[in-house]
Scaffold this motif. Structure first.
Motif, mmCIF file in Angstrom:
data_model
loop_
_atom_site.group_PDB
_atom_site.id
_atom_site.type_symbol
_atom_site.label_atom_id
_atom_site.label_comp_id
_atom_site.label_asym_id
_atom_site.label_seq_id
_atom_site.Cartn_x
_atom_site.Cartn_y
_atom_site.Cartn_z
ATOM 1 N N ALA A 113 62.350 32.761 -15.382
ATOM 2 C CA ALA A 113 62.054 33.804 -14.398
ATOM 3 C C ALA A 113 60.760 34.499 -14.774
ATOM 4 C CB ALA A 113 63.194 34.812 -14.323
ATOM 5 N N ARG A 114 60.022 34.894 -13.771
ATOM 6 C CA ARG A 114 58.804 35.691 -13.977
ATOM 7 C C ARG A 114 58.833 36.840 -12.984
ATOM 8 N NH1 ARG A 114 54.396 30.716 -13.970
ATOM 9 N NH2 ARG A 114 55.306 29.567 -15.728
ATOM 10 N N HIS A 115 58.478 38.026 -13.456
ATOM 11 C CA HIS A 115 58.441 39.134 -12.516
ATOM 12 C C HIS A 115 57.279 40.078 -12.795
ATOM 13 C CE1 HIS A 115 61.626 41.169 -15.302
ATOM 14 N NE2 HIS A 115 60.435 41.494 -15.705
ATOM 15 N N THR A 116 56.879 40.782 -11.756
ATOM 16 C CA THR A 116 55.873 41.828 -11.861
ATOM 17 C C THR A 116 56.492 43.114 -11.333
ATOM 18 O OG1 THR A 116 54.971 41.320 -9.662
ATOM 19 C CG2 THR A 116 53.953 40.217 -11.546
ATOM 20 N N ILE A 117 56.012 44.230 -11.859
ATOM 21 C CA ILE A 117 56.539 45.537 -11.484
ATOM 22 C C ILE A 117 55.364 46.412 -11.083
ATOM 23 C CG2 ILE A 117 57.862 47.533 -12.278
ATOM 24 C CD1 ILE A 117 58.987 45.607 -14.494
ATOM 25 N N GLU A 118 55.476 47.059 -9.932
ATOM 26 C CA GLU A 118 54.390 47.922 -9.487
ATOM 27 C C GLU A 118 54.924 49.061 -8.624
ATOM 28 O OE1 GLU A 118 51.685 45.945 -6.768
ATOM 29 O OE2 GLU A 118 53.265 44.571 -6.141
ATOM 30 N N ALA A 119 54.155 50.136 -8.582
ATOM 31 C CA ALA A 119 54.473 51.260 -7.706
ATOM 32 C C ALA A 119 53.937 50.953 -6.312
ATOM 33 C CB ALA A 119 53.844 52.545 -8.245
ATOM 34 N N VAL A 120 54.734 51.209 -5.286
ATOM 35 C CA VAL A 120 54.331 50.924 -3.915
ATOM 36 C C VAL A 120 54.769 52.069 -3.006
ATOM 37 C CG1 VAL A 120 54.496 48.418 -4.229
ATOM 38 C CG2 VAL A 120 56.469 49.693 -3.344
ATOM 39 N N VAL A 121 54.189 52.081 -1.823
ATOM 40 C CA VAL A 121 54.642 52.969 -0.755
ATOM 41 C C VAL A 121 55.329 52.082 0.279
ATOM 42 C CG1 VAL A 121 53.954 54.565 1.065
ATOM 43 C CG2 VAL A 121 52.778 54.616 -1.152
ATOM 44 N N ALA A 122 56.594 52.359 0.541
ATOM 45 C CA ALA A 122 57.352 51.520 1.468
ATOM 46 C C ALA A 122 56.864 51.731 2.899
ATOM 47 C CB ALA A 122 58.836 51.863 1.368
ATOM 48 N N ASN A 123 56.897 50.648 3.682
ATOM 49 C CA ASN A 123 56.531 50.804 5.090
ATOM 50 C C ASN A 123 57.671 51.506 5.842
ATOM 51 O OD1 ASN A 123 58.511 48.824 5.824
ATOM 52 N ND2 ASN A 123 57.030 47.178 5.484
ATOM 53 N N GLU A 124 57.407 51.864 7.084
ATOM 54 C CA GLU A 124 58.379 52.651 7.842
ATOM 55 C C GLU A 124 59.709 51.919 7.980
ATOM 56 O OE1 GLU A 124 58.859 54.908 12.176
ATOM 57 O OE2 GLU A 124 57.011 53.838 11.682
ATOM 58 N N ARG A 160 61.578 40.143 -3.430
ATOM 59 C CA ARG A 160 60.951 41.454 -3.559
ATOM 60 C C ARG A 160 62.069 42.487 -3.558
ATOM 61 N NH1 ARG A 160 56.434 39.316 -0.114
ATOM 62 N NH2 ARG A 160 57.641 39.847 1.749
ATOM 63 N N LEU A 161 62.151 43.256 -4.626
ATOM 64 C CA LEU A 161 63.212 44.243 -4.801
ATOM 65 C C LEU A 161 62.572 45.626 -4.820
ATOM 66 C CD1 LEU A 161 64.941 42.370 -7.774
ATOM 67 C CD2 LEU A 161 65.360 42.043 -5.327
ATOM 68 N N ILE A 162 62.878 46.448 -3.835
ATOM 69 C CA ILE A 162 62.254 47.759 -3.703
ATOM 70 C C ILE A 162 63.284 48.854 -3.966
ATOM 71 C CG2 ILE A 162 60.977 49.315 -2.178
ATOM 72 C CD1 ILE A 162 60.032 46.875 -0.628
ATOM 73 N N HIS A 163 62.911 49.795 -4.850
ATOM 74 C CA HIS A 163 63.811 50.876 -5.242
ATOM 75 C C HIS A 163 63.134 52.234 -5.016
ATOM 76 C CE1 HIS A 163 64.348 47.336 -7.842
ATOM 77 N NE2 HIS A 163 65.640 47.610 -7.839
ATOM 78 N N PRO A 164 63.831 53.203 -4.457
ATOM 79 C CA PRO A 164 63.292 54.561 -4.378
ATOM 80 C C PRO A 164 63.040 55.107 -5.784
ATOM 81 C CG PRO A 164 65.194 54.318 -2.928
ATOM 82 C CD PRO A 164 65.151 53.099 -3.798
ATOM 83 N N GLY A 165 61.852 55.665 -6.002
ATOM 84 C CA GLY A 165 61.489 56.111 -7.339
ATOM 85 C C GLY A 165 62.371 57.202 -7.896
ATOM 86 N N THR A 166 62.931 58.046 -7.043
ATOM 87 C CA THR A 166 63.759 59.149 -7.532
ATOM 88 C C THR A 166 65.181 58.714 -7.862
ATOM 89 O OG1 THR A 166 64.327 59.747 -5.250
ATOM 90 C CG2 THR A 166 62.462 60.900 -6.255
ATOM 91 N N ARG A 167 65.521 57.462 -7.559
ATOM 92 C CA ARG A 167 66.889 56.996 -7.798
ATOM 93 C C ARG A 167 66.969 55.885 -8.836
ATOM 94 N NH1 ARG A 167 67.879 56.051 -1.376
ATOM 95 N NH2 ARG A 167 67.355 58.165 -0.707
ATOM 96 N N PHE A 168 65.836 55.478 -9.373
ATOM 97 C CA PHE A 168 65.837 54.254 -10.170
ATOM 98 C C PHE A 168 64.764 54.313 -11.241
ATOM 99 C CE2 PHE A 168 64.576 49.819 -10.976
ATOM 100 C CZ PHE A 168 65.807 49.203 -11.149
ATOM 101 N N ARG A 169 65.049 53.700 -12.386
ATOM 102 C CA ARG A 169 64.049 53.540 -13.436
ATOM 103 C C ARG A 169 64.318 52.240 -14.182
ATOM 104 N NH1 ARG A 169 65.923 57.933 -18.050
ATOM 105 N NH2 ARG A 169 68.029 57.113 -18.332
ATOM 106 N N LEU A 170 63.307 51.775 -14.894
ATOM 107 C CA LEU A 170 63.420 50.584 -15.714
ATOM 108 C C LEU A 170 63.332 50.983 -17.176
ATOM 109 C CD1 LEU A 170 61.159 48.157 -13.702
ATOM 110 C CD2 LEU A 170 63.541 47.708 -14.270
ATOM 111 N N GLY A 171 64.110 50.309 -18.000
ATOM 112 C CA GLY A 171 64.065 50.608 -19.432
ATOM 113 C C GLY A 171 64.352 49.363 -20.227
#
Length: 233
Positions: free
Chosen positions: A174-185, A217-228
């Motif tokens: 598996a290969r993955h990338t992680i980035e901050a995004v703004v979700a579309n409407e 593509r897995l999108i998470h709201p920033g205030t509900r999720f974190r990676l560690g």
């Protein structure tokens, strides 16, 4: 059948966190205190605390003790886990909404990711995974039909795509990338977030022995999720 002592300890801790009695960053009883309270071995108490720590419910600081973690869902950067299991391990309720499950023609970026020709048919699914009824992850997945021919016949309200793919095309890479995004409407509506809410997007390709199985593509709201993660050297 009697509930194992380590499970009783976990339930005890989770109940106090859920009720608000133990707030974020509150110190929880030590292994010795838990062992005395539940009349069990220190090893049993340690197992309960360790499993809750691994699940992101607690955090341990050497020399200081064990504390209630920030009440934001956490996933590991270094492991690929089933999101339903992650949520259940935190003692929370898991639910899912299946929004799409269909076949589409792959545009160039998707075809390249799956190792197919542009315009080739691919399977496509969109799901919203929820924790305690609140959207936690929007999963958009493209699947290679040559390797997983019965993908569209599945009911992903009964098992997640991750669970199903792990059974029929076991993961070898598996290969993955992680980035901050703004979700579309469109995605904001599914995640029930405001336009100003930052999101964390994980883009992941997975392989079995026969080739690329899926691109997600897995999108998470920033205030509900974190990676560690935790590294030992």
């Amino acid at each position: 059948m009697a509930t194992p002592k380590f499970a009783e300890i976990k339930q005890y801790i989770l109940a106090r966190i859920e009720s608000g009695e133990w707030e974020e960053h509150s110190r929880v009883p030590s292994e010795n205190q838990m062992a005395e309270l539940f009349e069990c071995s220190r090893m049993t108490a340690r197992r309960a605390l360790t499993e809750l720590t691994d699940g992101g419910v607690l955090e341990r600081s050497q020399g200081l003790g064990t504390f209630v973690a920030e009440l934001k869902s956490q996933s590991s950067m270094m492991a690929i886990r089933n999101i339903a299991d992650e949520i259940k391990d935190r003692g929370h309720g898991y639910s899912v909404k299946q929004l799409e499950l269909t076949q589409i023609d792959a545009i160039a970026p998707i075809a390249i990711a799956l190792g197919l020709e542009t315009g080739s048919p691919v399977f496509y699914s969109v799901l919203v995974h929820c924790e305690q009824g609140t959207p936690l992850q929007l999963e958009e997945r493209f699947v290679n039909p040559k390797l997983v021919p019965e993908y569209l016949l599945q009911d992903f309200t009964l098992q997640t795509p991750h669970e199903y793919l792990s059974l029929v095309a076991p993961l070898t890479e598996a290969r993955h990338t992680i980035e901050a995004v703004v979700a579309n409407e469109h995605n904001r509506q599914h995640l029930a977030i405001e336009a100003t809410e930052p999101c964390l997007q994980i883009t992941r390709r997975t392989w079995s022995r026969k080739g690329v199985v899926s691109y997600a593509r897995l999108i998470h709201p920033g205030t509900r999720f974190r990676l560690g993660g935790h590294l030992t050297f």
